[in-house]
Design an enzyme around this catalytic site. Structure first.
Site, mmCIF file in Angstrom:
data_model
loop_
_atom_site.group_PDB
_atom_site.id
_atom_site.type_symbol
_atom_site.label_atom_id
_atom_site.label_comp_id
_atom_site.label_asym_id
_atom_site.label_seq_id
_atom_site.Cartn_x
_atom_site.Cartn_y
_atom_site.Cartn_z
ATOM 1 N N LYS A 38 -6.053 28.267 35.116
ATOM 2 C CA LYS A 38 -4.593 28.315 35.036
ATOM 3 C C LYS A 38 -3.945 28.668 36.368
ATOM 4 C CE LYS A 38 -4.232 33.093 33.289
ATOM 5 N NZ LYS A 38 -3.485 33.648 34.411
ATOM 6 N N THR A 39 -4.569 29.565 37.143
ATOM 7 C CA THR A 39 -3.973 29.934 38.425
ATOM 8 C C THR A 39 -3.938 28.737 39.363
ATOM 9 O OG1 THR A 39 -4.784 32.198 38.169
ATOM 10 C CG2 THR A 39 -4.105 31.528 40.369
ATOM 11 N N ASP A 224 3.589 33.400 34.416
ATOM 12 C CA ASP A 224 2.177 33.465 34.036
ATOM 13 C C ASP A 224 1.994 34.550 32.978
ATOM 14 O OD1 ASP A 224 -0.515 32.960 34.013
ATOM 15 O OD2 ASP A 224 -0.951 34.054 35.858
ATOM 16 N N GLU A 225 0.905 34.476 32.212
ATOM 17 C CA GLU A 225 0.581 35.458 31.155
ATOM 18 C C GLU A 225 1.764 35.645 30.204
ATOM 19 O OE1 GLU A 225 -2.358 36.314 30.840
ATOM 20 O OE2 GLU A 225 -3.330 36.416 32.799
ATOM 21 N N GLN A 255 -5.233 35.678 23.861
ATOM 22 C CA GLN A 255 -5.469 36.798 24.763
ATOM 23 C C GLN A 255 -4.277 37.753 24.804
ATOM 24 O OE1 GLN A 255 -7.810 35.881 28.461
ATOM 25 N NE2 GLN A 255 -7.313 33.773 27.917
ATOM 26 N N ARG A 603 -15.015 37.197 29.201
ATOM 27 C CA ARG A 603 -15.137 37.691 30.582
ATOM 28 C C ARG A 603 -16.482 37.286 31.182
ATOM 29 N NH1 ARG A 603 -10.747 37.268 31.525
ATOM 30 N NH2 ARG A 603 -10.745 36.365 29.439
#
Length: 716
Positions: A38-39, A224-225, A255, A603
């Site tokens: 995503k980044t 973002d997020e 998430q 993770r």
């Protein structure tokens, strides 16, 4: 020229990422699963807007949730676009920057200061005292939490008072303080963290009705997020994008793990309803984890209802199956985890690529002890080392004073902890007298000449302290009993609980963990308080390790959000711990716990170990634990065939080889006389349930417990 630039910007992107990057404008929801790049997608989208669509860099606002993420985003964007006025930062930093430029509409000057959490509590404590209330029972931290809740919902003192009247005394008092608190902030030309968002929103709304300084400044907003936004953050981005509609948000409902601090998952779940005509792009190709980890995570998260479906896939091989480990108790669990970590390191996995996750910080105590015993370098991330926490250091300082009364550092730490009216002025005078008489601090306090010179109030407080020391001095044989005496006679638990807690800091639970460790030490070594303190000192001394050396990371799952490792262990997977007890009766809370487990799994790149204990010290007493429901939700095809250290069927079965039977009268060197109620398990994990004379029931591991059979006395 633009075409060649476009090809360069899109290089290495998959079709879904390209679609998100090339979307020209309007509302855009990028559903980005864990590890789906995503980044990269966001930064390439910014580059595409500037270099292909000729959007001015100063007209782009990119918002994320952490300073680390903002720095990374800025660094990646600079690879494509020169630094020429683009705004990149967290919500709080963005609002603070706007308020510095334009503070007058919210009644501040450009020199306003920002109160941190401790500053806010100190101010509230003063206001509570001025109102005639006791801050030890009417806690500043609780008031601060109430004020934060109201501010997040854009409620001023008037509306807060109306709402508080429907609740309890604490809310009513907090609402009464709200106006005084706001007045004090205004007088001090200050803002707190919640104000940055609230006043930032007020600034935008007022601006929209007048100068339009901010609502016309940014032509494209990227967030973002987005799954972690609260109500006021939602209103902020809506207001800033209202005139042009160019709002692109990126996130993953699976998430969303910050409901406890106000995050509203509905913001992302309802995005396409709130912004009609929104384009929805799903990023589903995972570049991080092997297939078995993805299958496990996907299978578990589908038990949730509040989500948007994604089907993560990977080009990587299946990888190692997930390992499940069932242990007798938390000490065994910690030791087994440490051994597995040692094996990984020995097989050339760098220590920095290994992490151990847990639900609450209290779980780190046994891990830290096990890692130190096996000489595995570690770091506690996102929190203090267990033995560096305030409540633990205070109690150990009491122990050090009892063992060595010449330890001035320990005496100074606990002289007014809990508070007993011995302030800094008195302490400074005591230090001076100790130097004058060349004596220890405790001997100086005992000096009648010194007491007479200090005045009646200080003298009375010091004499009370000396009486307390004398009453505790004879209890140094058992480490656990010594600490219990300190806690009981000082009222330390009440004091610690009054300090205020956050999601990941439960001081009372940490105190129970310390008592459990002391009890385990007594049963394992029997060295008393002095030996226990020596062992603890060695556990906290990491000087033998190079500060630059690689270390295994220990952290809560909340702290792990946004990180990734080659190999991960998740411990404490038991009902009531993970999922946490607070969530078990709340469907929304339980779904968030499941999302937290999903975050833990995703993770890991290569390998995951999961563990739970059948016996764990919680609430001050050991008790049998049930494995987490999340373990039952894992698909069998991704799990390894594991030989547990004991057949679970033995847990409630009576062992023929036990030295004790139900009904036996026994004596424990700490708890005294009792009767065996039940015999459980077998081998090294065999334990007995004993009801003692005080009617308490304790589960004792026979491999460690100092338990002897006694002849039953006939009643007279």
């Amino acid at each position: 020229m633009a075409g060649s630039m476009s090809v360069s910007i899109l290089e290495g992107l998959n079709p879904e990422q390209v679609r998100a990057v090339e979307q020209p404008g309007g509302p855009l929801l990028i559903l980005a699963g864990a590890g789906t790049g995503k980044t990269r997608t966001i930064t390439r989208r910014v580059a595409h807007l500037v270099r292909v669509r000729d959007v001015s860099p100063g007209g782009i606002l990119a918002i994320t949730f952490t300073n680390k993420a903002a720095r990374e985003m800025r660094h990646r964007i600079l690879e494509w676009v020169p630094d020429s006025g683009m705004w990149i930062g967290t919500f709080h930093a963005t609002c603070a920057r706007m308020l510095r430029v334009d503070p007058e509409p919210v009644g501040r000057t450009r020199d306003f200061t920002i109160l941190d959490e401790d500053d806010r509590r100190r101010l509230l404590k003063r206001l509570i005292k001025e109102a005639g209330w006791d801050p030890t029972s009417f806690k500043p931290q609780r008031v601060a939490q109430a004020l934060s809740g109201w501010k997040r919902r854009r409620m001023g003192p008037g509306h807060a008072a109306e709402e508080a009247s429907l609740y309890g005394l604490l809310e009513e008092r907090a609402a009464r303080l709200y106006a005084d608190y706001e007045k004090a902030l205004l007088q001090q030309n200050s803002l707190d963290f919640d104000d940055l968002l609230l006043k930032g929103y007020e600034l935008i709304r007022r601006d929209a009705e007048g100068r339009r300084r901010w609502v016309d400044r940014f032509q494209h907003i990227l967030v973002d997020e987005y799954q972690d936004t609260n109500e006021i953050q939602y209103m902020l981005v809506r207001a800033l994008s209202e005139s042009h509609g160019n709002l692109a948000v990126c996130g993953d409902p699976d998430q969303s793990i910050y409901r406890w601090r106000g995050a509203d998952i509905r913001n992302i779940l309802q995005f396409d309803e709130d912004f009609p005509g929104a384009e929805v792009v799903r990023l589903e190709k995972n570049y991080r984890s092997v297939a078995n980890i993805l299958k496990a995570a996907q299978h578990v998260i589908r038990f949730n209802r509040s989500r948007k479906e994604k089907d993560l896939y990977s080009d990587q091989e299946n990888g190692a199956p997930l390992q499940l480990m069932e242990c007798g108790d938390e000490e065994t669990e910690a030791l087994e985890v440490a051994r597995q970590v040692r094996n990984w390191v020995g097989a050339k996995t760098p220590a920095k690529e290994i992490a151990v996750f847990y639900r609450t910080n209290a779980c780190s105590r046994a891990l830290e002890a096990a890692f130190t015993r096996l000489q595995i370098p570690y770091q506690v991330v996102g929190g203090l080392s267990f033995f560096e926490r305030r409540e633990i250091k205070d109690l150990l300082a009491y122990g050090r004073m009892l063992v060595n009364p010449r330890d001035d550092v320990a005496v100074e730490r606990i002289l007014n902890t809990p508070p007993r009216g011995i302030g800094n002025t008195t302490l400074n005078r005591l230090r001076a007298y100790a130097g004058e008489f060349d004596s220890t601090l405790l001997d100086t306090i005992r000096n009648e000449q010194v007491q007479e010179a200090l005045g009646s109030r200080a003298r009375k407080a010091l004499q009370g302290f000396l009486v307390l020391v004398k009453r505790m001095a004879d209890h140094v044989d058992s480490a656990e009993q010594s600490l219990r005496v300190v806690i009981d006679r000082t009222g330390y638990r009440r004091y610690a609980e009054a300090l205020g807690d956050t999601e990941d800091v439960d001081r009372s639970e940490n105190i129970d963990e310390l008592l459990a460790f002391a009890s385990e030490y007594d049963e394992r070594v029997g060295g008393g308080l002095r030996g226990f303190l020596e062992e603890v000192t060695l556990l906290t001394d990491q000087d033998r390790w190079d500060a630059a050396a690689q270390r295994v990371s220990l952290m809560t799952v909340h702290t792990a959000k946004g990180l990734e490792f080659d190999r991960v262990c998740v411990i404490g997977l038991e009902e009531g711990l993970f999922p946490h007890a607070r969530a078990l009766e709340d469907p929304d809370g339980l779904e968030e716990e499941r999302r937290l487990f999903y975050v833990a799994l995703t993770r890991a790149r290569k390998e995951v170990w999961l563990s739970h204990a059948r016996l764990r010290f919680r609430g001050g007493n050991p008790g049998p634990q049930t494995g987490s429901r999340f373990l039952d939700e894992l698909p069998e095809e991704v799990l390894a065939d594991t030989d547990f250290d004991q057949d679970p069927a033995d847990l409630f079965g009576e062992a023929a080889s036990s030295p004790f039977s139900e009904g036996d009268v026994v004596r424990h060197k700490v708890f005294g006389r009792g009767r065996v109620c039940q015999v459980l398990g077998s081998g090294v994990n065999q334990r007995v349930v004993v009801r003692f004379a005080d009617q308490s029931e304790r589960h004792l591991l026979l491999a460690y417990a100092p338990l002897e059979r006694e002849e039953e006395r006939e009643e007279a």
